[in-house]
Design a protein around this motif. Structure first.
Motif, PDB file in Angstrom:
ATOM      1  N   SER A 199       1.667  11.281 -10.402  1.00  0.00           N
ATOM      2  CA  SER A 199       0.886  12.524 -10.452  1.00  0.00           C
ATOM      3  C   SER A 199       1.782  13.729 -10.704  1.00  0.00           C
ATOM      4  O   SER A 199       1.462  14.602 -11.526  1.00  0.00           O
ATOM      5  N   VAL A 200       2.907  13.786 -10.018  1.00  0.00           N
ATOM      6  CA  VAL A 200       3.843  14.900 -10.210  1.00  0.00           C
ATOM      7  C   VAL A 200       4.390  14.896 -11.633  1.00  0.00           C
ATOM      8  O   VAL A 200       4.490  15.947 -12.280  1.00  0.00           O
ATOM      9  N   ILE A 201       4.729  13.734 -12.161  1.00  0.00           N
ATOM     10  CA  ILE A 201       5.243  13.630 -13.531  1.00  0.00           C
ATOM     11  C   ILE A 201       4.188  14.086 -14.532  1.00  0.00           C
ATOM     12  O   ILE A 201       4.484  14.833 -15.474  1.00  0.00           O
ATOM     13  N   ILE A 202       2.944  13.689 -14.335  1.00  0.00           N
ATOM     14  CA  ILE A 202       1.868  14.092 -15.245  1.00  0.00           C
ATOM     15  C   ILE A 202       1.652  15.602 -15.191  1.00  0.00           C
ATOM     16  O   ILE A 202       1.537  16.260 -16.229  1.00  0.00           O
ATOM     17  N   VAL A 203       1.631  16.171 -13.993  1.00  0.00           N
ATOM     18  CA  VAL A 203       1.420  17.620 -13.856  1.00  0.00           C
ATOM     19  C   VAL A 203       2.568  18.385 -14.503  1.00  0.00           C
ATOM     20  O   VAL A 203       2.352  19.347 -15.249  1.00  0.00           O
ATOM     21  N   LEU A 204       3.808  17.979 -14.235  1.00  0.00           N
ATOM     22  CA  LEU A 204       4.959  18.654 -14.834  1.00  0.00           C
ATOM     23  C   LEU A 204       4.965  18.525 -16.359  1.00  0.00           C
ATOM     24  O   LEU A 204       5.350  19.466 -17.065  1.00  0.00           O
ATOM     25  N   SER A 205       4.525  17.391 -16.872  1.00  0.00           N
ATOM     26  CA  SER A 205       4.445  17.208 -18.316  1.00  0.00           C
ATOM     27  C   SER A 205       3.411  18.150 -18.928  1.00  0.00           C
ATOM     28  O   SER A 205       3.664  18.781 -19.958  1.00  0.00           O
TER      29      SER A 205
ATOM     30  N   ASP B 180       0.825  -1.212   0.000  1.00  0.00           N
ATOM     31  CA  ASP B 180       0.000   0.000   0.000  1.00  0.00           C
ATOM     32  C   ASP B 180       0.861   1.266   0.000  1.00  0.00           C
ATOM     33  O   ASP B 180       0.577   2.224  -0.722  1.00  0.00           O
ATOM     34  N   ILE B 181       1.909   1.281   0.805  1.00  0.00           N
ATOM     35  CA  ILE B 181       2.810   2.429   0.864  1.00  0.00           C
ATOM     36  C   ILE B 181       3.494   2.635  -0.490  1.00  0.00           C
ATOM     37  O   ILE B 181       3.594   3.768  -0.989  1.00  0.00           O
ATOM     38  N   LEU B 182       3.953   1.573  -1.104  1.00  0.00           N
ATOM     39  CA  LEU B 182       4.607   1.679  -2.419  1.00  0.00           C
ATOM     40  C   LEU B 182       3.635   2.182  -3.479  1.00  0.00           C
ATOM     41  O   LEU B 182       4.013   2.981  -4.344  1.00  0.00           O
ATOM     42  N   LEU B 183       2.393   1.752  -3.421  1.00  0.00           N
ATOM     43  CA  LEU B 183       1.389   2.223  -4.378  1.00  0.00           C
ATOM     44  C   LEU B 183       1.087   3.707  -4.174  1.00  0.00           C
ATOM     45  O   LEU B 183       0.899   4.447  -5.148  1.00  0.00           O
TER      46      LEU B 183
ATOM     47  N   LEU C 107       1.849   9.186  -6.179  1.00  0.00           N
ATOM     48  CA  LEU C 107       2.312  10.565  -6.018  1.00  0.00           C
ATOM     49  C   LEU C 107       3.348  10.930  -7.073  1.00  0.00           C
ATOM     50  O   LEU C 107       3.285  12.006  -7.683  1.00  0.00           O
ATOM     51  N   VAL C 108       4.297  10.052  -7.303  1.00  0.00           N
ATOM     52  CA  VAL C 108       5.335  10.313  -8.307  1.00  0.00           C
ATOM     53  C   VAL C 108       4.711  10.404  -9.700  1.00  0.00           C
ATOM     54  O   VAL C 108       5.042  11.313 -10.478  1.00  0.00           O
TER      55      VAL C 108
END
Length: 78
Positions: free
Chosen positions: A18-24, A7-10, A15-16
């Motif tokens: 989401s950040v990549i999509i937003v920055l893209s 669960d923690i890894l998911l 989060l990672v």
């Protein structure tokens, strides 16, 4: 215990991603705004250090503060 770690890894992966999509999306938006609008203004190009040949007509075509435009404005006001 392995369910907790999964669960923690998911969550971290989400989060990672989401950040990549937003920055893209922001990067693509900046590129499009630069390509179709901001690159026409000499002031913005000077701020970013991307001023090309100063004697080129193409580089001054969209500049707001070109000398001919200023002269034409002054002559209209007189």
């Amino acid at each position: 215990m392995s369910h907790f770690v999964t669960d923690i890894l998911l969550v971290i992966l989400g989060l990672v991603a989401s950040v990549i999509i937003v920055l893209s999306i922001v990067g693509i938006g900046w590129f499009l705004v630069w390509k179709f609008f901001l690159s026409r203004f000499k002031f913005v190009r000077e701020l970013l250090g991307t001023v090309s040949e100063p004697n080129s007509e193409a580089s001054n075509a969209g500049a707001i503060s070109s000398p001919t435009r200023i002269k034409s404005r002054k002559s209209r006001l007189d």
